[in-house]
Design a protein around this motif. Sequence first.
Motif, mmCIF file in Angstrom:
data_model
loop_
_atom_site.group_PDB
_atom_site.id
_atom_site.type_symbol
_atom_site.label_atom_id
_atom_site.label_comp_id
_atom_site.label_asym_id
_atom_site.label_seq_id
_atom_site.Cartn_x
_atom_site.Cartn_y
_atom_site.Cartn_z
ATOM 1 N N GLU A 1 0.917 -1.682 -0.617
ATOM 2 C CA GLU A 1 0.321 -0.105 -0.110
ATOM 3 C C GLU A 1 0.612 1.006 -0.089
ATOM 4 O O GLU A 1 0.528 2.253 -0.646
ATOM 5 C CB GLU A 1 -0.900 -0.056 1.341
ATOM 6 C CG GLU A 1 -0.787 -0.171 2.537
ATOM 7 C CD GLU A 1 -0.052 -2.008 2.872
ATOM 8 O OE1 GLU A 1 -0.030 -2.646 1.890
ATOM 9 O OE2 GLU A 1 0.221 -1.752 4.126
ATOM 10 N N ARG B 1 3.790 5.328 -5.434
ATOM 11 C CA ARG B 1 3.411 5.729 -6.756
ATOM 12 C C ARG B 1 2.194 6.934 -7.020
ATOM 13 O O ARG B 1 2.629 7.978 -8.277
ATOM 14 C CB ARG B 1 2.551 3.959 -7.664
ATOM 15 C CG ARG B 1 2.531 4.348 -9.018
ATOM 16 C CD ARG B 1 1.392 3.044 -9.447
ATOM 17 N NE ARG B 1 1.641 2.278 -9.489
ATOM 18 C CZ ARG B 1 2.616 1.200 -10.234
ATOM 19 N NH1 ARG B 1 2.914 1.526 -10.998
ATOM 20 N NH2 ARG B 1 3.056 -0.290 -9.297
ATOM 21 N N GLU C 1 1.733 1.937 -3.732
ATOM 22 C CA GLU C 1 1.045 2.596 -4.379
ATOM 23 C C GLU C 1 0.871 4.334 -4.180
ATOM 24 O O GLU C 1 0.263 4.687 -5.068
ATOM 25 C CB GLU C 1 -0.694 2.424 -4.362
ATOM 26 C CG GLU C 1 -0.058 0.282 -4.724
ATOM 27 C CD GLU C 1 0.040 0.113 -6.146
ATOM 28 O OE1 GLU C 1 -0.256 0.926 -6.684
ATOM 29 O OE2 GLU C 1 1.354 -0.264 -6.560
#
Length: 199
Positions: free
Chosen positions: A176, A182, A179
Amino acid sequence: MTILYKLGDSLYVNVTNKCPCACKFCIRIDHDNVNGEDNLWLPHDPSVEEIIEDFKNFCLEDYKELVFCGYGEPLIRIHEVIEVCKYVRSMSDIKIRVNTNGLSDLIHKKPTAHLLKGYVDGLSISLNAPTKEAYLEIVRPRFGIESFDAVLKFAEEAKEFIEDITFSVVDIIPKEQIEACRRIATERNIKFRIRTFIE
Ligand code: SF4
């Protein structure tokens, strides 16, 4: 003393072993090299003259890219990096990248991204966490909690001068968080790369 070393299609420049961080995943904890060959611990920070001298042992045409990386934070020596870039630029148009922890502004106590304008084609900036607290825990920078925001600011300012900027994360952080990192990259129109942790 290993200053220049080969890794894949790239030629790397090892300019210092100093770093203001103590990342939990730092390869330097358990290894003395990254390519199975060259001991990257330096007896001293090589001078610009010593670095340039070592270029005589390599043919830049054999490489796709020149990367300032090594076993420490290269932008601790940002002025020497720029001098070496000037030398390289005088004889080659090879792409030049700097792998950095993005803390150059805190290291030098002033904005520094603009100094790289015209010398560096790409920056790979270690992000490794999506929040200032998580960053502090895994990267352990000596500048403390303000470090994460300084990395984001450095990247944002570098975008004005350098076309190719990537945020990287090591794949040992939770999915997580990867992400979330990202998203931070995407929101800023910065490329994103997940690096494999070297055991
Ligand atoms: S920033 Fe790079 S050199 Fe410095 S401690 Fe972290 S992984 Fe090691």
